[in-house]
Design a protein around this motif. Structure first.
Motif, PDB file in Angstrom:
ATOM      1  N   ARG A  92       0.824  -1.213   0.000  1.00  0.00           N
ATOM      2  CA  ARG A  92       0.000   0.000   0.000  1.00  0.00           C
ATOM      3  C   ARG A  92       0.863   1.271   0.000  1.00  0.00           C
ATOM      4  O   ARG A  92       0.552   2.257  -0.667  1.00  0.00           O
ATOM      5  N   ALA A  93       1.951   1.161   0.765  1.00  0.00           N
ATOM      6  CA  ALA A  93       2.862   2.322   0.819  1.00  0.00           C
ATOM      7  C   ALA A  93       3.411   2.632  -0.578  1.00  0.00           C
ATOM      8  O   ALA A  93       3.494   3.790  -0.982  1.00  0.00           O
ATOM      9  N   LEU A  94       3.774   1.582  -1.301  1.00  0.00           N
ATOM     10  CA  LEU A  94       4.292   1.789  -2.664  1.00  0.00           C
ATOM     11  C   LEU A  94       3.195   2.352  -3.582  1.00  0.00           C
ATOM     12  O   LEU A  94       3.461   3.250  -4.404  1.00  0.00           O
ATOM     13  N   THR A  95       1.976   1.808  -3.448  1.00  0.00           N
ATOM     14  CA  THR A  95       0.851   2.336  -4.237  1.00  0.00           C
ATOM     15  C   THR A  95       0.686   3.835  -3.982  1.00  0.00           C
ATOM     16  O   THR A  95       0.515   4.638  -4.907  1.00  0.00           O
ATOM     17  N   HIS A  96       0.788   4.180  -2.716  1.00  0.00           N
ATOM     18  CA  HIS A  96       0.670   5.597  -2.353  1.00  0.00           C
ATOM     19  C   HIS A  96       1.766   6.424  -3.030  1.00  0.00           C
ATOM     20  O   HIS A  96       1.500   7.507  -3.580  1.00  0.00           O
TER      21      HIS A  96
END
Ligand SMILES: [Zn+2]
Length: 234
Positions: A92-96
Protein backbone atom coordinates in the motif's frame (compact mmCIF):
# COMPACT_ATOMS: atom_id res chain seq x y z
CA UNK A 1 33.05 102.96 -43.86
CA UNK A 2 35.86 105.47 -44.19
CA UNK A 3 38.74 103.39 -42.83
CA UNK A 4 40.20 100.86 -45.31
CA UNK A 5 41.94 99.11 -42.40
CA UNK A 6 38.55 98.36 -40.85
CA UNK A 7 37.49 96.85 -44.16
CA UNK A 8 40.49 94.53 -44.00
CA UNK A 9 39.71 93.61 -40.39
CA UNK A 10 36.14 92.79 -41.40
CA UNK A 11 37.50 90.30 -43.91
CA UNK A 12 39.70 88.77 -41.20
CA UNK A 13 36.64 88.60 -38.95
CA UNK A 14 34.46 86.94 -41.62
CA UNK A 15 37.06 84.27 -42.19
CA UNK A 16 37.65 83.82 -38.46
CA UNK A 17 33.94 83.25 -37.95
CA UNK A 18 33.86 80.77 -40.83
CA UNK A 19 36.77 78.89 -39.26
CA UNK A 20 35.13 78.94 -35.82
CA UNK A 21 31.95 77.44 -37.24
CA UNK A 22 33.85 74.57 -38.79
CA UNK A 23 35.81 74.00 -35.58
CA UNK A 24 32.65 74.07 -33.45
CA UNK A 25 30.97 71.59 -35.74
CA UNK A 26 34.04 69.36 -35.60
CA UNK A 27 34.10 69.59 -31.80
CA UNK A 28 30.49 68.39 -31.60
CA UNK A 29 31.14 65.25 -33.66
CA UNK A 30 32.69 63.10 -30.88
CA UNK A 31 29.67 63.81 -28.64
CA UNK A 32 27.26 62.92 -31.43
CA UNK A 33 29.21 59.77 -32.12
CA UNK A 34 29.30 58.81 -28.41
CA UNK A 35 25.56 59.32 -28.11
CA UNK A 36 24.91 57.06 -31.12
CA UNK A 37 27.30 54.42 -29.82
CA UNK A 38 25.70 54.50 -26.38
CA UNK A 39 22.28 54.04 -28.01
CA UNK A 40 23.51 51.04 -29.96
CA UNK A 41 25.01 49.48 -26.82
CA UNK A 42 21.75 49.98 -24.94
CA UNK A 43 19.72 48.50 -27.82
CA UNK A 44 22.00 45.48 -27.96
CA UNK A 45 21.70 45.04 -24.20
CA UNK A 46 17.90 45.07 -24.58
CA UNK A 47 18.03 42.36 -27.23
CA UNK A 48 20.38 40.34 -25.05
CA UNK A 49 18.14 40.67 -21.98
CA UNK A 50 15.11 39.51 -23.97
CA UNK A 51 17.11 36.61 -25.41
CA UNK A 52 18.22 35.69 -21.89
CA UNK A 53 14.65 35.76 -20.58
CA UNK A 54 13.57 33.41 -23.36
CA UNK A 55 16.49 31.12 -22.67
CA UNK A 56 15.60 30.93 -18.98
CA UNK A 57 12.11 29.75 -19.85
CA UNK A 58 13.56 27.11 -22.17
CA UNK A 59 15.93 25.96 -19.43
CA UNK A 60 13.00 25.73 -17.02
CA UNK A 61 11.12 23.62 -19.55
CA UNK A 62 13.98 21.18 -20.00
CA UNK A 63 14.34 20.94 -16.20
CA UNK A 64 10.67 19.97 -16.00
CA UNK A 65 11.27 17.31 -18.67
CA UNK A 66 14.14 15.88 -16.63
CA UNK A 67 12.02 15.92 -13.50
CA UNK A 68 9.14 14.13 -15.24
CA UNK A 69 11.52 11.46 -16.54
CA UNK A 70 12.96 10.96 -13.05
CA UNK A 71 9.48 10.52 -11.60
CA UNK A 72 8.52 8.11 -14.37
CA UNK A 73 11.51 5.91 -13.64
CA UNK A 74 10.70 6.12 -9.90
CA UNK A 75 7.21 4.82 -10.68
CA UNK A 76 8.69 1.98 -12.72
CA UNK A 77 10.91 1.17 -9.75
CA UNK A 78 7.98 1.20 -7.31
CA UNK A 79 6.03 -1.13 -9.62
CA UNK A 80 8.92 -3.63 -9.68
CA UNK A 81 9.22 -3.37 -5.90
CA UNK A 82 5.50 -4.07 -5.56
CA UNK A 83 6.03 -7.43 -7.28
CA UNK A 84 8.60 -8.35 -4.66
CA UNK A 85 6.99 -7.18 -1.37
CA UNK A 86 5.16 -9.70 0.77
CA UNK A 87 3.39 -7.47 3.29
CA UNK A 88 0.17 -5.63 2.50
CA UNK A 89 1.15 -2.37 4.21
CA UNK A 90 4.40 -2.25 2.21
CA UNK A 91 2.40 -2.80 -0.95
CA UNK A 92 0.00 0.00 0.00
CA UNK A 93 2.86 2.32 0.82
CA UNK A 94 4.29 1.79 -2.66
CA UNK A 95 0.85 2.34 -4.24
CA UNK A 96 0.67 5.60 -2.35
CA UNK A 97 4.11 6.63 -3.63
CA UNK A 98 3.11 5.72 -7.18
CA UNK A 99 -0.05 7.80 -6.94
CA UNK A 100 1.84 10.70 -5.46
CA UNK A 101 4.42 10.60 -8.25
CA UNK A 102 1.66 10.42 -10.87
CA UNK A 103 0.01 13.44 -9.30
CA UNK A 104 3.31 15.33 -9.34
CA UNK A 105 3.89 14.39 -12.98
CA UNK A 106 0.43 15.72 -13.88
CA UNK A 107 1.22 19.02 -12.14
CA UNK A 108 4.58 19.27 -13.86
CA UNK A 109 3.01 18.60 -17.25
CA UNK A 110 0.44 21.27 -16.63
CA UNK A 111 3.21 23.75 -15.83
CA UNK A 112 5.07 22.59 -18.94
CA UNK A 113 2.09 23.33 -21.18
CA UNK A 114 1.78 26.82 -19.67
CA UNK A 115 5.47 27.34 -20.17
CA UNK A 116 5.34 26.23 -23.81
CA UNK A 117 2.63 28.79 -24.49
CA UNK A 118 4.66 31.45 -22.70
CA UNK A 119 7.73 30.52 -24.71
CA UNK A 120 5.78 30.82 -27.97
CA UNK A 121 4.40 34.24 -27.10
CA UNK A 122 7.72 35.46 -25.76
CA UNK A 123 9.58 34.21 -28.82
CA UNK A 124 7.16 35.90 -31.21
CA UNK A 125 7.41 39.19 -29.30
CA UNK A 126 11.17 38.84 -29.12
CA UNK A 127 11.56 38.22 -32.86
CA UNK A 128 9.31 41.18 -33.72
CA UNK A 129 11.07 43.51 -31.28
CA UNK A 130 14.48 42.28 -32.36
CA UNK A 131 13.74 43.09 -36.01
CA UNK A 132 12.72 46.64 -35.05
CA UNK A 133 15.74 47.15 -32.81
CA UNK A 134 18.12 45.76 -35.40
CA UNK A 135 16.73 48.15 -37.99
CA UNK A 136 17.36 51.01 -35.56
CA UNK A 137 20.88 49.81 -34.90
CA UNK A 138 21.50 49.64 -38.63
CA UNK A 139 20.24 53.21 -39.05
CA UNK A 140 22.45 54.43 -36.20
CA UNK A 141 25.45 52.61 -37.60
CA UNK A 142 24.82 54.39 -40.89
CA UNK A 143 24.67 57.72 -39.07
CA UNK A 144 28.03 56.99 -37.43
CA UNK A 145 29.52 56.34 -40.86
CA UNK A 146 28.05 59.62 -42.13
CA UNK A 147 29.52 61.43 -39.13
CA UNK A 148 32.90 60.02 -40.05
CA UNK A 149 32.53 61.34 -43.58
CA UNK A 150 31.44 64.74 -42.31
CA UNK A 151 34.37 64.80 -39.91
CA UNK A 152 36.81 64.13 -42.76
CA UNK A 153 35.22 66.83 -44.91
CA UNK A 154 35.33 69.33 -42.05
CA UNK A 155 38.96 68.51 -41.30
CA UNK A 156 39.79 69.22 -44.92
CA UNK A 157 37.86 72.52 -44.73
CA UNK A 158 39.66 73.58 -41.54
CA UNK A 159 43.00 73.74 -43.33
CA UNK A 160 41.50 75.76 -46.14
CA UNK A 161 39.71 78.08 -43.68
CA UNK A 162 42.94 78.61 -41.71
CA UNK A 163 44.79 79.50 -44.88
CA UNK A 164 42.03 81.98 -45.72
CA UNK A 165 42.36 83.62 -42.30
CA UNK A 166 46.12 83.86 -42.68
CA UNK A 167 45.79 85.44 -46.11
CA UNK A 168 43.36 88.06 -44.75
CA UNK A 169 45.58 88.74 -41.73
CA UNK A 170 48.68 89.28 -43.84
CA UNK A 171 46.80 91.98 -45.75
CA UNK A 172 45.71 93.78 -42.55
CA UNK A 173 47.56 96.46 -40.59
CA UNK A 174 49.59 95.13 -37.66
CA UNK A 175 48.37 97.72 -35.16
CA UNK A 176 44.73 97.08 -36.03
CA UNK A 177 45.36 93.36 -35.98
CA UNK A 178 46.87 93.57 -32.49
CA UNK A 179 43.75 95.29 -31.18
CA UNK A 180 41.55 92.83 -33.04
CA UNK A 181 43.32 89.90 -31.37
CA UNK A 182 43.02 91.55 -27.95
CA UNK A 183 39.28 92.17 -28.45
CA UNK A 184 38.90 88.56 -29.55
CA UNK A 185 40.26 87.34 -26.23
CA UNK A 186 38.02 89.78 -24.32
CA UNK A 187 34.74 89.10 -26.11
CA UNK A 188 33.26 85.64 -25.96
CA UNK A 189 31.60 85.84 -29.36
CA UNK A 190 31.79 87.82 -32.60
CA UNK A 191 31.52 90.45 -33.85
CA UNK A 192 34.88 91.75 -32.67
CA UNK A 193 34.60 94.64 -35.10
CA UNK A 194 31.13 96.16 -34.82
CA UNK A 195 29.28 98.84 -36.66
CA UNK A 196 27.74 101.73 -34.77
CA UNK A 197 24.17 102.40 -35.81
CA UNK A 198 21.95 105.03 -34.23
CA UNK A 199 24.64 105.52 -31.56
CA UNK A 200 24.49 101.86 -30.59
CA UNK A 201 27.35 99.36 -30.74
CA UNK A 202 26.48 96.46 -33.06
CA UNK A 203 28.30 94.08 -30.68
CA UNK A 204 26.81 94.82 -27.25
CA UNK A 205 23.81 96.87 -28.51
CA UNK A 206 24.45 99.51 -25.85
CA UNK A 207 24.61 103.23 -26.49
CA UNK A 208 28.12 104.57 -27.00
CA UNK A 209 29.35 108.03 -26.03
CA UNK A 210 29.23 110.88 -28.55
CA UNK A 211 33.02 110.90 -28.56
CA UNK A 212 33.16 107.24 -29.66
CA UNK A 213 30.36 107.79 -32.12
CA UNK A 214 32.11 110.63 -33.89
CA UNK A 215 35.56 109.06 -33.56
CA UNK A 216 34.33 105.95 -35.31
CA UNK A 217 33.86 108.00 -38.45
CA UNK A 218 37.56 108.78 -38.62
CA UNK A 219 40.17 106.65 -40.30
CA UNK A 220 43.79 106.19 -39.25
CA UNK A 221 43.41 104.55 -35.86
CA UNK A 222 41.00 102.03 -34.33
CA UNK A 223 38.15 103.17 -32.07
CA UNK A 224 36.52 101.17 -29.32
CA UNK A 225 33.08 100.79 -27.82
CA UNK A 226 33.18 102.29 -24.33
CA UNK A 227 30.80 99.58 -23.10
CA UNK A 228 32.26 96.32 -24.42
CA UNK A 229 35.66 97.39 -25.81
CA UNK A 230 34.96 96.05 -29.31
CA UNK A 231 36.51 97.82 -32.26
CA UNK A 232 33.79 100.04 -33.73
CA UNK A 233 33.27 101.79 -37.02
CA UNK A 234 30.51 103.92 -38.46
ZN1 LIG B 1 29.87 97.47 -27.49
Amino acid sequence: MSDPQIEKLLIVQDRDVALQKIEQELARIPQERNALEANITAEQANIEAARQALKEKEVERSEIDTEVKAKESAIARFLTQQLEVKKNDEYRALTHQIEQSQQEIAELEEREIELMLEIDTTREAFEAEKAIIEARIQEQTKQIAQLGERENNLKASVDEAKANVEAARSAADENYLGHYDRVKTLCKRPPYVAQIEAHKCGGCHLRVSNEVSSGALLAGEPHFCDQCARIVYA
